[in-house]
Motif scaffolding. Structure first.
Motif, PDB file in Angstrom:
ATOM      1  N   VAL A 124       0.816  -1.221   0.000  1.00  0.00           N
ATOM      2  CA  VAL A 124       0.000   0.000   0.000  1.00  0.00           C
ATOM      3  C   VAL A 124       0.850   1.271   0.000  1.00  0.00           C
ATOM      4  CG1 VAL A 124      -1.886  -1.194   1.157  1.00  0.00           C
ATOM      5  CG2 VAL A 124      -0.266   0.147   2.522  1.00  0.00           C
ATOM      6  N   LEU A 125       2.122   1.170   0.372  1.00  0.00           N
ATOM      7  CA  LEU A 125       2.984   2.346   0.382  1.00  0.00           C
ATOM      8  C   LEU A 125       3.338   2.776  -1.042  1.00  0.00           C
ATOM      9  CD1 LEU A 125       5.559   1.784   3.279  1.00  0.00           C
ATOM     10  CD2 LEU A 125       3.972   3.702   3.054  1.00  0.00           C
ATOM     11  N   LYS A 126       3.428   4.083  -1.233  1.00  0.00           N
ATOM     12  CA  LYS A 126       3.917   4.631  -2.492  1.00  0.00           C
ATOM     13  C   LYS A 126       5.435   4.440  -2.567  1.00  0.00           C
ATOM     14  CE  LYS A 126       0.438   8.339  -2.424  1.00  0.00           C
ATOM     15  NZ  LYS A 126       0.220   9.815  -2.358  1.00  0.00           N
ATOM     16  N   ASN A 127       5.992   4.568  -3.760  1.00  0.00           N
ATOM     17  CA  ASN A 127       7.438   4.579  -3.877  1.00  0.00           C
ATOM     18  C   ASN A 127       7.993   5.729  -3.046  1.00  0.00           C
ATOM     19  OD1 ASN A 127       7.553   2.391  -5.579  1.00  0.00           O
ATOM     20  ND2 ASN A 127       7.489   3.618  -7.442  1.00  0.00           N
ATOM     21  N   ASP A 128       9.076   5.472  -2.344  1.00  0.00           N
ATOM     22  CA  ASP A 128       9.673   6.399  -1.386  1.00  0.00           C
ATOM     23  C   ASP A 128       8.810   6.562  -0.137  1.00  0.00           C
ATOM     24  OD1 ASP A 128      11.806   6.813  -3.099  1.00  0.00           O
ATOM     25  OD2 ASP A 128      10.896   8.579  -4.021  1.00  0.00           O
ATOM     26  N   GLY A 129       7.823   5.693   0.039  1.00  0.00           N
ATOM     27  CA  GLY A 129       6.993   5.736   1.237  1.00  0.00           C
ATOM     28  C   GLY A 129       7.736   5.204   2.446  1.00  0.00           C
ATOM     29  N   LEU A 130       7.320   5.663   3.615  1.00  0.00           N
ATOM     30  CA  LEU A 130       8.001   5.338   4.867  1.00  0.00           C
ATOM     31  C   LEU A 130       7.128   4.491   5.774  1.00  0.00           C
ATOM     32  CD1 LEU A 130      10.241   5.929   7.102  1.00  0.00           C
ATOM     33  CD2 LEU A 130       8.841   7.921   7.729  1.00  0.00           C
ATOM     34  N   ILE A 131       7.738   3.491   6.391  1.00  0.00           N
ATOM     35  CA  ILE A 131       7.107   2.773   7.499  1.00  0.00           C
ATOM     36  C   ILE A 131       7.881   3.103   8.765  1.00  0.00           C
ATOM     37  CG2 ILE A 131       8.434   0.704   6.861  1.00  0.00           C
ATOM     38  CD1 ILE A 131       6.428  -0.962   8.410  1.00  0.00           C
ATOM     39  N   LEU A 132       7.154   3.449   9.831  1.00  0.00           N
ATOM     40  CA  LEU A 132       7.742   3.774  11.125  1.00  0.00           C
ATOM     41  C   LEU A 132       6.895   3.116  12.198  1.00  0.00           C
ATOM     42  CD1 LEU A 132       9.592   5.501  13.056  1.00  0.00           C
ATOM     43  CD2 LEU A 132       7.865   7.303  12.847  1.00  0.00           C
ATOM     44  N   PHE A 133       7.514   2.392  13.118  1.00  0.00           N
ATOM     45  CA  PHE A 133       6.714   1.657  14.101  1.00  0.00           C
ATOM     46  C   PHE A 133       7.438   1.484  15.421  1.00  0.00           C
ATOM     47  CE2 PHE A 133       9.263  -1.499  11.896  1.00  0.00           C
ATOM     48  CZ  PHE A 133       9.732  -2.302  12.927  1.00  0.00           C
ATOM     49  N   SER A 134       6.654   1.147  16.431  1.00  0.00           N
ATOM     50  CA  SER A 134       7.186   0.683  17.711  1.00  0.00           C
ATOM     51  C   SER A 134       6.520  -0.641  18.036  1.00  0.00           C
ATOM     52  CB  SER A 134       6.905   1.699  18.832  1.00  0.00           C
ATOM     53  OG  SER A 134       5.513   1.845  19.040  1.00  0.00           O
ATOM     54  N   THR A 135       7.246  -1.486  18.737  1.00  0.00           N
ATOM     55  CA  THR A 135       6.701  -2.762  19.185  1.00  0.00           C
ATOM     56  C   THR A 135       7.502  -3.195  20.416  1.00  0.00           C
ATOM     57  OG1 THR A 135       6.062  -5.003  18.502  1.00  0.00           O
ATOM     58  CG2 THR A 135       8.179  -4.184  17.702  1.00  0.00           C
ATOM     59  N   PHE A 136       7.135  -4.310  20.997  1.00  0.00           N
ATOM     60  CA  PHE A 136       7.837  -4.796  22.177  1.00  0.00           C
ATOM     61  C   PHE A 136       8.810  -5.911  21.810  1.00  0.00           C
ATOM     62  CE2 PHE A 136       3.982  -3.366  24.749  1.00  0.00           C
ATOM     63  CZ  PHE A 136       4.628  -2.242  25.239  1.00  0.00           C
ATOM     64  N   GLY A 137       9.948  -5.946  22.514  1.00  0.00           N
ATOM     65  CA  GLY A 137      10.959  -6.959  22.296  1.00  0.00           C
ATOM     66  C   GLY A 137      10.913  -8.052  23.353  1.00  0.00           C
ATOM     67  N   PRO A 138      11.808  -9.057  23.222  1.00  0.00           N
ATOM     68  CA  PRO A 138      11.764 -10.267  24.054  1.00  0.00           C
ATOM     69  C   PRO A 138      11.895 -10.047  25.554  1.00  0.00           C
ATOM     70  CG  PRO A 138      13.179 -10.602  22.139  1.00  0.00           C
ATOM     71  CD  PRO A 138      12.837  -9.147  22.165  1.00  0.00           C
ATOM     72  N   ASP A 139      12.544  -8.974  25.984  1.00  0.00           N
ATOM     73  CA  ASP A 139      12.718  -8.744  27.422  1.00  0.00           C
ATOM     74  C   ASP A 139      11.510  -8.090  28.076  1.00  0.00           C
ATOM     75  OD1 ASP A 139      15.100  -9.958  27.867  1.00  0.00           O
ATOM     76  OD2 ASP A 139      16.321  -8.144  27.820  1.00  0.00           O
TER      77      ASP A 139
END
Length: 262
Positions: A124-139
């Motif tokens: 769904v992103l356009k060319n040169d589109g950005l994905i930015l996210f936060s999530t939780f890690g194993p600890d």
């Protein structure tokens, strides 16, 4: 996933009263967009929930269309945004190459198939589109996880994906040079019950692979006793490993910018 959706729907009325960690992480994630100066017509808040992040995005990108997507309908009812879609993030009801930026705060840990998720975001992103996210890690919630591990071998706390594995899956979906960062945040509680009450209040008590075995009072008591060994200065810590990631759909001049750590 139906169990997770039901938990978030049930928690939606009082979610923001307990989501202080989620608010803080949403703010930190939003600040990483300070370096974006190009015009962005369409921004997708993936896993928007009640709008902790999308309200900040609307202030940041005045004149842009912010689409709030979440699979929990009741959560979206509390989101004041104008453009809302109730749908599964792994099957986005959006056209190819239609979104400039996809931002997602603390949603990905609930997705059973990150390969499918990243493929859909890439689509769904356009060319040169950005994905930015936060999530939780194993600890994340390691104290709770370790305390339960002394009691039995059942799954009582969700497992979370390592940031290097997340980066590899982004590469596999076609993203360019993903950048991953990590920080540790610690909340403190008077009792284990207070922690569990908070998790339930934000709908995060569900476990993706929970055993059907019944949990007796003796097991719970033993877990609480084990957790007490972590008490410091009169408080019980709850650790959260917070992962931030971003990547671009296509190599471009702007793609070499490293987003702000502030």
């Amino acid at each position: 996933m139906s169990q997770v959706r039901a938990a978030f729907n049930k928690a939606s009325n009082d979610y923001e009263d307990h989501a202080f960690l989620q608010k803080e992480i949403a703010t930190r994630l939003s600040k990483k967009l300070d370096v974006i100066t190009t015009k962005s017509d369409v921004i997708l808040d993936l896993g928007a929930g009640t709008g902790l992040l999308s309200q900040q995005l609307e202030k940041r990108f005045v004149g842009s269309q912010v689409i709030c997507l979440d699979f929990a309908q009741n959560s979206l009812k509390h989101n004041p945004a104008s453009h809302k879609i109730c749908a599964n993030a792994s099957h986005l009801p959006l056209a190819d190459n239609s979104v400039d930026i996809v931002v997602s705060s603390l949603m990905m840990q609930w997705c059973p198939d990150l390969n499918q998720l990243f493929s859909e975001i890439h689509r769904v992103l356009k060319n040169d589109g950005l994905i930015l996210f936060s999530t939780f890690g194993p600890d994340t919630l390691k104290e709770l996880k370790n305390s339960w591990s002394v009691v039995d071998n059942e799954t009582h706390v969700n497992t979370f994906t390592d940031m290097h594995d997340i980066g590899d899956q982004m590469l596999g979906a076609g993203f360019q040079s993903p950048v991953m960062e990590m920080e540790t945040l610690t909340l403190t509680y008077q009792t284990v019950t207070d922690l569990l009450r908070d998790l339930k209040a934000i709908g995060a008590q569900s476990v993706n692979a929970r055993s059907k075995a019944l949990m007796g009072k003796d097991k719970f008591k033993l877990m609480v006793e084990m957790y007490e060994s972590y008490r410091q200065d009169g408080k019980l810590p709850a650790t959260y490993e917070v992962i931030y990631g971003h990547a671009w759909k296509k190599t471009s001049e702007i793609g070499v910018i490293k987003l702000s750590n502030n």
